[in-house]
Write a protein that holds these residues in place. Structure first.
Motif, PDB file in Angstrom:
ATOM      1  N   ALA A 245     111.728  90.056   7.213  1.00 21.45           N
ATOM      2  CA  ALA A 245     110.967  89.278   8.193  1.00 21.45           C
ATOM      3  C   ALA A 245     111.790  89.002   9.448  1.00 21.45           C
ATOM      4  O   ALA A 245     111.320  89.195  10.572  1.00 21.45           O
ATOM      5  N   THR A 246     113.026  88.534   9.267  1.00 21.57           N
ATOM      6  CA  THR A 246     113.859  88.218  10.433  1.00 21.57           C
ATOM      7  C   THR A 246     114.209  89.471  11.226  1.00 21.57           C
ATOM      8  O   THR A 246     114.380  89.403  12.450  1.00 21.57           O
ATOM      9  N   LYS A 247     114.299  90.607  10.547  1.00 15.57           N
ATOM     10  CA  LYS A 247     114.567  91.858  11.263  1.00 15.57           C
ATOM     11  C   LYS A 247     113.431  92.197  12.214  1.00 15.57           C
ATOM     12  O   LYS A 247     113.667  92.579  13.378  1.00 15.57           O
ATOM     13  N   ILE A 248     112.195  92.041  11.752  1.00 16.20           N
ATOM     14  CA  ILE A 248     111.041  92.329  12.605  1.00 16.20           C
ATOM     15  C   ILE A 248     110.974  91.342  13.771  1.00 16.20           C
ATOM     16  O   ILE A 248     110.732  91.729  14.925  1.00 16.20           O
ATOM     17  N   ILE A 249     111.202  90.066  13.488  1.00 19.00           N
ATOM     18  CA  ILE A 249     111.169  89.052  14.555  1.00 19.00           C
ATOM     19  C   ILE A 249     112.276  89.308  15.570  1.00 19.00           C
ATOM     20  O   ILE A 249     112.051  89.241  16.786  1.00 19.00           O
ATOM     21  N   PHE A 250     113.478  89.597  15.092  1.00 19.55           N
ATOM     22  CA  PHE A 250     114.589  89.866  15.999  1.00 19.55           C
ATOM     23  C   PHE A 250     114.314  91.100  16.849  1.00 19.55           C
ATOM     24  O   PHE A 250     114.594  91.114  18.063  1.00 19.55           O
TER      25      PHE A 250
END
Length: 603
Positions: A281-286
């Motif tokens: 999830a954080t990879k996509i947001i970043f």
């Protein structure tokens, strides 16, 4: 022993499997290692050891909060053993100040790592951090090589590396020791986040030429970003729904295994970690925040990808994946307090510098126009990368000069990036200069906010723990009793072993309620899974103690138990008194017999 010596030689593939999975090359070597290990354990069982941790479960939540409130003291008093900090009746043996805090869930305790010191953990984490950075450099080199071929090839390599990151990091953190599963998951989460952020977003910017930032074409940065987003949108749902490895285990590998334990393991479902799902999830947001300035569609791709990932993860957790340890909300809080502020800061930084660097062509318009001597109608030219292009220069066209527009690389650095950093050049429009002032100082405000968060969460938290009491009850205490709750687990030392569907117990459970263990093997008793019976010396001591307890019918002598089996953990259970429960018929203080616990297993 005779059967081991007469066994025929193994085939090459069995030899390779034993070498990789069991670190031995033949049954004889396994047998000799087993004998040496048993001898070592017998030697260790004759020694005594200091207690590293004590876990206590209270009958009521009010009692737990009362104990935590009374024993709460600054960590400085614990290190200095300041006896004046707490009343004498609350000191351990009257001469020791203990550090008392609320523990993690029973499933999350890593009993095999509790004795490790902070210095040992620091050394281990330093080594694993170096290994992680080596993986970052190696992955960046591979992506750069693929990017030189095409954007699609780089996207494919990034997807492959991101898919392999969890397994690589899991192997790396095997060198680390953690007191609980939450701490291990945080370490896993941080290392996977670093690798995936670098592989997915940062390396692509580093290897892409500045003038190609917003150029159109299959070989340029925008096409690479689109390929990465499209792959993330499709790859993860397909792999999770198909779950090809679990399908192979259930339908190919499992039915062909002879050993029942290994066969049942193939049907347990895929093992998953919360750290891996959060890094997805954080990879996509970043990625969306990092490239939103030059690729605004990133927000729509990220929203669609996160929505699909949510429903696919929910379906897999409820239908196909194996059960994960209960680690509470620590990891989600860690992500919210430390990782998400960094993504917002990355958005502010890239917005400020990319907006100020627009239009990314390193060309500044001059006041002069093209004179007749420089007219070139329909002329073929060769670019620096060897491509043939057609140019048409007419009289009166504007003229340009080279100017360095990359605000990240100008010297001295532009911080914050403002219109004055054009330094004699002029590529920003009037509206762009006004907006750049707002964006630049907003970046500074967000940077100060993130630094303040880290300062309060790390520096101030350290001093607060050292010099102040930190325990504060959360919410309202319930009236429920621990003994009345169904399917509640106690702190029973156990460890998970490779190839076994059930954990191995690390203590004598003859005097506790079996419901506190948290699981039950329908085919065998708990003694089959208890490691104290694997050591003959310890086994004899435990059986003698049980017989003594059966004859006396008393629970006195727990200290004697600790001395006789000091190499293993000690677990005790004091059920509530019948007067407190008002139910004398169901109360018993007599331990169960061995016949009730064993099922003709030679124990």
């Amino acid at each position: 022993k005779g059967q081991v010596e007469t066994m025929p030689p193994m085939s090459w593939w069995k030899w390779l499997y034993m070498a990789i999975m069991h670190m031995a090359f033949s049954p004889k070597m396994v047998y000799s290692q087993l004998l040496a290990l048993e001898k070592r354990i017998e030697e260790l069982s004759t020694k005594t050891y200091d207690v590293s941790h004590v876990f206590v479960t209270f009958e009521t939540e009010q009692a737990q909060r009362a104990a935590l409130t009374a024993l709460d003291t600054p960590y400085r008093n614990v290190k200095q053993n300041n006896l004046q900090a707490i009343p004498e009746k609350l000191r351990f043996h009257g001469n020791r100040v203990l550090r008392v805090q609320e523990p993690p869930e029973p499933d999350a305790v890593r009993w095999q790592d509790l004795e490790e010191t902070k210095l040992q953990r620091l050394k281990q984490q330093s080594i694993t951090t170096i290994l992680t950075l080596i993986c970052v450099g190696g992955g960046g080199a591979i992506i750069a090589a693929a990017r030189r071929r095409s954007a699609a090839a780089a996207a494919i390599v990034i997807i492959i590396l991101n898919s392999g990151v969890p397994q690589a990091v899991k192997q790396i953190i095997k060198f680390e020791s953690h007191c609980d599963e939450g701490s291990r998951q945080r370490s896993l989460y941080v290392k996977m986040t670093i690798l995936r952020w670098f592989n997915t977003a940062i390396i692509t910017t580093i290897i892409s030429p500045f003038s190609d930032m917003i150029a159109n074409g299959p070989e340029h940065l925008l096409q690479s970003i689109y390929a990465i987003f499209f792959a993330e949108l499709v790859k993860t749902p397909i792999l999770q729904i198909t779950d090809y490895m679990s399908q192979l285990k259930r339908h190919v590998f499992g039915p062909r295994l002879i050993d029942r334990r290994f066969r049942q393991e193939q049907f347990a479902g895929s093992y998953w970690t919360l750290a891996e799902r959060l890094t997805d999830a954080t990879k996509i947001i970043f990625l969306a925040f990092y490239y939103a300035t030059i690729f605004p569609a990133a927000f729509f791709f990220a929203a669609g990808t996160l929505l699909i990932h949510y429903w696919v993860d929910k379906w897999c957790i409820l239908r196909t994946w194996a059960r994960s340890p209960a680690i509470g909300t620590d990891l989600s809080k860690f992500s919210r307090f430390y990782v998400y502020p960094l993504t917002i800061l990355a958005f502010a930084l890239t917005l400020a510098y990319n907006y100020g660097s627009f239009p990314f062509d390193n060309a500044c318009e001059l006041e002069e126009s093209v004179e007749g001597a420089y007219v070139l109608p329909n002329t073929t030219a060769t670019t620096l990368d060897g491509k043939q292009v057609t140019i048409n220069i007419e009289e009166g066209d504007p003229t340009y000069k080279y100017c360095h527009q990359n605000l990240l690389k100008i010297k001295p650095p532009a911080f914050p990036p403002l219109p004055v950093d054009q330094r004699g050049n002029s590529w920003m429009t009037d509206g762009q200069e006004k907006m750049q002032i707002i964006v630049g100082w907003t970046m500074i405000a967000i940077l100060i906010w993130v630094c303040f968060i880290y300062f309060t969460r790390i520096i101030l938290a350290y001093f607060r723990t050292t010099f102040l009491k930190t325990y504060k009850p959360s919410g309202r205490a319930t009236d429920l009793k621990f003994s009345d709750l169904p399917q509640i687990h106690g702190y029973v030392p156990q460890v998970k072993l490779f190839g076994s569907n059930y954990p191995a117990l690390l203590c004598d459970i003859s005097t506790i309620d079996e419901g506190l263990i948290g699981w039950r093997d329908p085919n065998y008793s708990y003694e089959r899974h208890n490691m104290i019976f694997d050591v003959p010396v310890v086994r004899e001591k435990v059986l003698k103690r049980r017989q003594s307890l059966m004859r006396s019918g008393s629970r006195d002598g727990e200290e004697e138990k600790g001395r006789k089996a000091s190499i293993f953990s000690i677990v005790c259970d004091w059920p509530p008194s019948p007067e407190a429960d008002g139910d004398e018929e169901n109360y018993s203080n007599t331990p169960k017999s061995d016949a009730e616990r064993a099922e003709d297993e030679g124990i």
